[in-house]
Design a protein around this motif. Sequence first.
Motif, mmCIF file in Angstrom:
data_model
loop_
_atom_site.group_PDB
_atom_site.id
_atom_site.type_symbol
_atom_site.label_atom_id
_atom_site.label_comp_id
_atom_site.label_asym_id
_atom_site.label_seq_id
_atom_site.Cartn_x
_atom_site.Cartn_y
_atom_site.Cartn_z
ATOM 1 N N LEU A 253 0.730 -1.315 0.057
ATOM 2 C CA LEU A 253 0.028 -0.128 -0.005
ATOM 3 C C LEU A 253 0.942 1.153 0.232
ATOM 4 O O LEU A 253 0.571 2.318 -0.435
ATOM 5 C CB LEU A 253 -0.870 0.113 1.162
ATOM 6 N N THR A 254 2.070 1.378 0.542
ATOM 7 C CA THR A 254 2.880 2.440 0.944
ATOM 8 C C THR A 254 3.468 3.047 -0.128
ATOM 9 O O THR A 254 3.832 4.209 -0.149
ATOM 10 C CB THR A 254 3.904 1.980 1.869
ATOM 11 N N THR A 255 3.573 2.407 -1.374
ATOM 12 C CA THR A 255 4.317 3.008 -2.632
ATOM 13 C C THR A 255 3.382 2.665 -3.609
ATOM 14 O O THR A 255 2.834 2.069 -3.755
ATOM 15 C CB THR A 255 5.827 2.355 -2.612
ATOM 16 N N ILE A 256 3.580 3.775 -4.548
ATOM 17 C CA ILE A 256 2.826 3.570 -5.997
ATOM 18 C C ILE A 256 3.264 2.429 -6.771
ATOM 19 O O ILE A 256 2.496 1.789 -7.471
ATOM 20 C CB ILE A 256 3.198 4.910 -6.761
ATOM 21 N N THR A 257 4.686 2.139 -6.630
ATOM 22 C CA THR A 257 5.198 0.684 -7.271
ATOM 23 C C THR A 257 4.965 -0.323 -6.407
ATOM 24 O O THR A 257 5.210 -1.536 -7.011
ATOM 25 C CB THR A 257 6.480 1.007 -7.513
ATOM 26 N N THR B 184 -2.558 -2.341 -8.219
ATOM 27 C CA THR B 184 -3.551 -1.378 -8.187
ATOM 28 C C THR B 184 -3.154 0.240 -7.954
ATOM 29 O O THR B 184 -3.875 0.855 -8.275
ATOM 30 C CB THR B 184 -4.629 -1.809 -6.916
ATOM 31 N N ASN B 185 -2.131 0.299 -7.249
ATOM 32 C CA ASN B 185 -1.694 1.799 -6.988
ATOM 33 C C ASN B 185 -1.226 2.194 -8.329
ATOM 34 O O ASN B 185 -1.469 3.611 -8.599
ATOM 35 C CB ASN B 185 -0.509 1.866 -5.979
ATOM 36 N N LEU B 186 -0.501 1.664 -9.152
ATOM 37 C CA LEU B 186 -0.118 1.953 -10.416
ATOM 38 C C LEU B 186 -1.112 2.620 -11.644
ATOM 39 O O LEU B 186 -1.233 3.353 -12.000
ATOM 40 C CB LEU B 186 1.004 0.837 -10.824
ATOM 41 N N ILE B 187 -2.045 1.456 -11.300
ATOM 42 C CA ILE B 187 -3.273 1.526 -12.088
ATOM 43 C C ILE B 187 -4.010 2.942 -11.782
ATOM 44 O O ILE B 187 -4.404 3.743 -12.633
ATOM 45 C CB ILE B 187 -4.279 0.479 -12.053
ATOM 46 N N PHE B 188 -4.164 3.114 -10.472
ATOM 47 C CA PHE B 188 -5.012 4.372 -9.795
ATOM 48 C C PHE B 188 -4.393 5.809 -10.333
ATOM 49 O O PHE B 188 -4.626 6.653 -11.006
ATOM 50 C CB PHE B 188 -5.030 4.513 -8.664
ATOM 51 N N ALA B 189 -2.862 5.505 -10.255
ATOM 52 C CA ALA B 189 -2.031 6.700 -10.783
ATOM 53 C C ALA B 189 -2.020 7.003 -11.995
ATOM 54 O O ALA B 189 -2.155 8.338 -12.319
ATOM 55 C CB ALA B 189 -0.419 6.396 -10.345
ATOM 56 N N GLU B 190 -2.166 6.000 -13.015
ATOM 57 C CA GLU B 190 -2.174 6.239 -14.423
ATOM 58 C C GLU B 190 -3.521 6.630 -14.887
ATOM 59 O O GLU B 190 -3.555 7.815 -15.485
ATOM 60 C CB GLU B 190 -1.657 5.314 -15.128
ATOM 61 N N HIS B 191 -4.396 6.165 -14.102
ATOM 62 C CA HIS B 191 -5.798 6.531 -14.539
ATOM 63 C C HIS B 191 -6.254 7.996 -13.925
ATOM 64 O O HIS B 191 -6.720 8.939 -15.008
ATOM 65 C CB HIS B 191 -6.905 5.581 -13.998
ATOM 66 N N PHE B 192 -5.664 8.288 -12.969
ATOM 67 C CA PHE B 192 -5.847 9.776 -12.302
ATOM 68 C C PHE B 192 -5.232 10.712 -13.196
ATOM 69 O O PHE B 192 -5.632 11.813 -13.302
ATOM 70 C CB PHE B 192 -5.378 9.745 -10.732
ATOM 71 N N ASN B 193 -3.776 10.663 -13.383
ATOM 72 C CA ASN B 193 -2.936 11.371 -14.219
ATOM 73 C C ASN B 193 -3.382 11.587 -15.690
ATOM 74 O O ASN B 193 -3.164 12.809 -16.108
ATOM 75 C CB ASN B 193 -1.547 11.091 -14.135
ATOM 76 N N THR B 194 -4.197 10.582 -16.144
ATOM 77 C CA THR B 194 -4.605 10.634 -17.471
ATOM 78 C C THR B 194 -5.918 11.638 -17.565
ATOM 79 O O THR B 194 -6.262 12.525 -18.306
ATOM 80 C CB THR B 194 -4.857 9.261 -18.056
ATOM 81 N N ARG B 195 -6.703 11.115 -16.502
ATOM 82 C CA ARG B 195 -8.190 11.832 -16.522
ATOM 83 C C ARG B 195 -7.998 13.442 -15.988
ATOM 84 O O ARG B 195 -8.687 14.182 -16.374
ATOM 85 C CB ARG B 195 -9.227 11.045 -15.629
ATOM 86 N N VAL C 31 -13.594 -11.880 -4.403
ATOM 87 C CA VAL C 31 -13.673 -12.764 -5.408
ATOM 88 C C VAL C 31 -13.258 -12.522 -6.913
ATOM 89 O O VAL C 31 -13.388 -13.241 -7.879
ATOM 90 C CB VAL C 31 -15.454 -12.937 -5.557
ATOM 91 N N ALA C 32 -12.937 -11.194 -6.921
ATOM 92 C CA ALA C 32 -12.355 -10.632 -8.283
ATOM 93 C C ALA C 32 -10.665 -10.377 -7.932
ATOM 94 O O ALA C 32 -10.555 -10.081 -6.932
ATOM 95 C CB ALA C 32 -12.911 -9.565 -9.053
ATOM 96 N N SER C 33 -9.958 -10.511 -8.925
ATOM 97 C CA SER C 33 -8.574 -10.142 -8.971
ATOM 98 C C SER C 33 -8.406 -8.519 -8.751
ATOM 99 O O SER C 33 -9.318 -7.633 -8.885
ATOM 100 C CB SER C 33 -7.541 -10.309 -10.026
ATOM 101 N N ASN C 34 -7.332 -8.226 -7.880
ATOM 102 C CA ASN C 34 -7.368 -6.664 -7.385
ATOM 103 C C ASN C 34 -7.171 -5.947 -8.441
ATOM 104 O O ASN C 34 -7.683 -4.842 -8.830
ATOM 105 C CB ASN C 34 -6.275 -6.577 -6.591
ATOM 106 N N PRO C 35 -6.200 -5.953 -9.697
ATOM 107 C CA PRO C 35 -6.149 -5.123 -10.899
ATOM 108 C C PRO C 35 -7.550 -5.107 -11.653
ATOM 109 O O PRO C 35 -7.839 -4.173 -12.227
ATOM 110 C CB PRO C 35 -5.042 -5.774 -11.684
ATOM 111 N N ALA C 36 -8.313 -6.153 -11.516
ATOM 112 C CA ALA C 36 -9.519 -6.198 -12.447
ATOM 113 C C ALA C 36 -10.640 -5.191 -11.600
ATOM 114 O O ALA C 36 -11.461 -4.565 -12.308
ATOM 115 C CB ALA C 36 -10.239 -7.506 -12.943
ATOM 116 N N THR C 37 -10.619 -5.503 -10.422
ATOM 117 C CA THR C 37 -11.349 -4.532 -9.533
ATOM 118 C C THR C 37 -11.273 -3.084 -9.842
ATOM 119 O O THR C 37 -12.144 -2.414 -9.886
ATOM 120 C CB THR C 37 -11.564 -5.119 -8.099
ATOM 121 N N ILE C 38 -10.013 -2.772 -9.316
ATOM 122 C CA ILE C 38 -9.564 -1.417 -9.824
ATOM 123 C C ILE C 38 -10.011 -0.905 -10.963
ATOM 124 O O ILE C 38 -10.355 0.366 -11.166
ATOM 125 C CB ILE C 38 -8.417 -1.006 -9.137
ATOM 126 N N THR C 39 -9.600 -1.571 -11.927
ATOM 127 C CA THR C 39 -9.817 -1.273 -13.451
ATOM 128 C C THR C 39 -11.257 -1.088 -13.873
ATOM 129 O O THR C 39 -11.737 -0.037 -14.525
ATOM 130 C CB THR C 39 -9.309 -2.260 -14.271
#
Length: 602
Positions: free
Chosen positions: A253-257, A261-272, A487-495
Amino acid sequence: MKLLSYIFIYRRFLLIVFTLLILLPLPISLRTKEAECAYTLFVVAVLWLTEALPLSVTALLPALMFPLFGIMPSKQVAFAYFKDFHLLLIGVICLATSIEKWNLHKRIALRMVMMVGVNPAWLTLGLMSSTAFLSMWLSNTSTAAMVMPIVEAVAQQIISAEAEVEATRMTYCSGATNRGLEIDESVNGHELNEMKEKTKSIPSYCDDAGKISSKIELEKISVTGTKYRTKRDHMMCKLMCLCVAYSSTIGGLTTITGTSTNLIFAEHFNTRYPDCHCINFGSWFMLSFPAALIILLLSWIWLQWLFLGFDLKEMFKCGKTKTVKEKACAEVIKQEYKKLGPIRYQEIVTLVLFIVMALLWFSRNPGFTTGWSALFSEYPSFVTDSTVALVVGLLFFLIPAKRLTKTTPTGEIVAFDHSPLITWKEFQSFMPWDIAILVGGGFALADGCEVSGLSKWIANKLSPLNSLPVWLIILISSLIVTSLTEVASNPATITLVLPILSPLAEAIQVNPLYILIPSTLCTSFAFLLPVANPPNAIVFSYGHLKTIDMVKAGLGVNILGVAVVMLGMFTWIVPLFDLYTYPAWAPALSNATMPQPTGMFG
C-alpha cells in the motif's frame, strides 16, 4: 447426468457465449454509442469476475469491440495499451530482478528479524515488518514466496527443539522414558489422521519454574508432514503464515510501485486529470505510509490475540532467560543468515541503486519544497517517476556483476567477457506481461467510456447521490470495493471501479481524490479467502491453515483496514490535497450544465 457432465466440462465456453448473447439486446435495441460501450464494459466485467478467459485475454476485448462498434479507431485504442505506467513497471521489475537474483531480499528479511528478537510476539512483528518492507519494492507474490520457506524452517525448528527438550525432561523426572510420550515416527506426510496421547501423572517438580502440568496433551496432524506437539504449536504456525500473507499485502500500500492497483490508479488519475500534478511517489507515500503502519500494527495485535493471546507481561519481560522455543528460533534465523555469507559486491551495488531510485522518487517533487524536477522547468511534467525508474533500471544492464572465464587448451583460466547485474532473459522471467496487458485493457475501457459519453451519462445518473453525506458515500464505495476484490483479482477490480467512481465524484462536486484514494487502498484488502490473492494462496498451500482460519482472521483485518482508511481520509490526508474543496483541475459540472439523458436506458 450426461448432459450435466457436458455442461460442467464446457462451463467456461458456455458462460462466454451466454454472456455475449444475453447482453446483446442492449446495443441492438438502443443503438447509441453509450449503450455499445456499456455492452463492452459489462462483457469485460463478467469475464473478469468469473475468469472464464484469462484476465489478460479479456483485457484485449476493448481493442476488438470498440473499433467494431465505431467508438474508437483501432490505432487510438492501441495507444491505451502502452503508457507511462508500463515504463515505470519495467524499471521497477529491473530492480526486483536484481534484488531477488543476488538474494538481497533474503538478507534484509533475516537481518530485520534478528534485530527484533525471538520472543514469539516480537518475532511475528519482525516478520511482518520485514515482509511489509520488501513488499514496498517487490511484488507481494514474490515477497510471500521468499519469506514463507524461512518461516516454515523457523516453525519446524521450534517444534522439534521443544519436543527434544520435553522428552529429556520427562526422562529425567521419571528416571525412564515415559511410554505415554512415545510417538510412532513411521507415519508419513500424506496421512490425514489425528492422534492425541496423554501422559501419565508425573511429579510436579521438574520444570523451569519448579512445576509441571500433570497432563500434557500431544496432537499430531499430518497434512504436509508437520507434527504439532500441542495446539499452541499449531496456532503459532497459523499465526506466522497469516502474518506473512497479510503483511505482504499491507506493505504494497505504501508506494505507488508496491502493487499494481496503485499503479493503475496513478495512471488513470493522471490521465483523466492531467492538470492536477498531485499524485507522485512522494505524495502517495505521505498519505499511505501512516495508514499502512497503523493497519500493520493493529493486524499484528489482532492476529496475536486471536491465535496465541496477547500477554504484555510476557512481551516486555526483562532479564529473563530465553525459553527453548526462543533459542531454537534464534538459532534457525542465525544459521539461515550465515548461509548467505558476507555481503557481496553485487548486493552492495543493487542496494545502492535501490536507495538512489527511492531518493530520486521522493525528491522529484516532494510538495513541501522544490524538487529536482525544477531543473527541467522549461519542460514541465515531462519528467515523471517512470523516467527515474528507467534511468536506474538501465544501469542494471550496464554495470558489470562478474567476469566470465574460460579454460584455454594450456589449462590457463582467462577472462573473456563480463555479465551485467541482470540479463534480458532474467528480466523477461520476472516481467508480469499479463498485468501490463490487463492494465492496458483498463485504460482502453476508460478511454472508451469518455469518447462514447458513457462517463457523462453515469455522472448524470449518479448526481442525486449528492444528498448523502460524503463520509457515507466513501464508506459505501469502500465496502463495495472490499467485497468485490475478495472474488475478483485486485487489478480487475480497480480497473472496473475507477471509470465509475470518477464520474460519481464529479457529479456530486466532491474532490475526486476523496473517493478514489480510499477505494484504491481498499482494493488491496483481499484477506478473507485463499483464492483472494496470490500471497493468501501461497501460505495456504503449506497446509497449516483451513479456510475458516483465514476467514476469521481476514474479516478482522478487513474491518481494521477500512476503519483506518476512513480515519485517514478525515485527518492527515485532508491537508495534503485540500480535500474539502472541489479543485479547479476537475471538470466543473453542475446540475444546469450536466448533459441530460439521451434515452440510452429510457
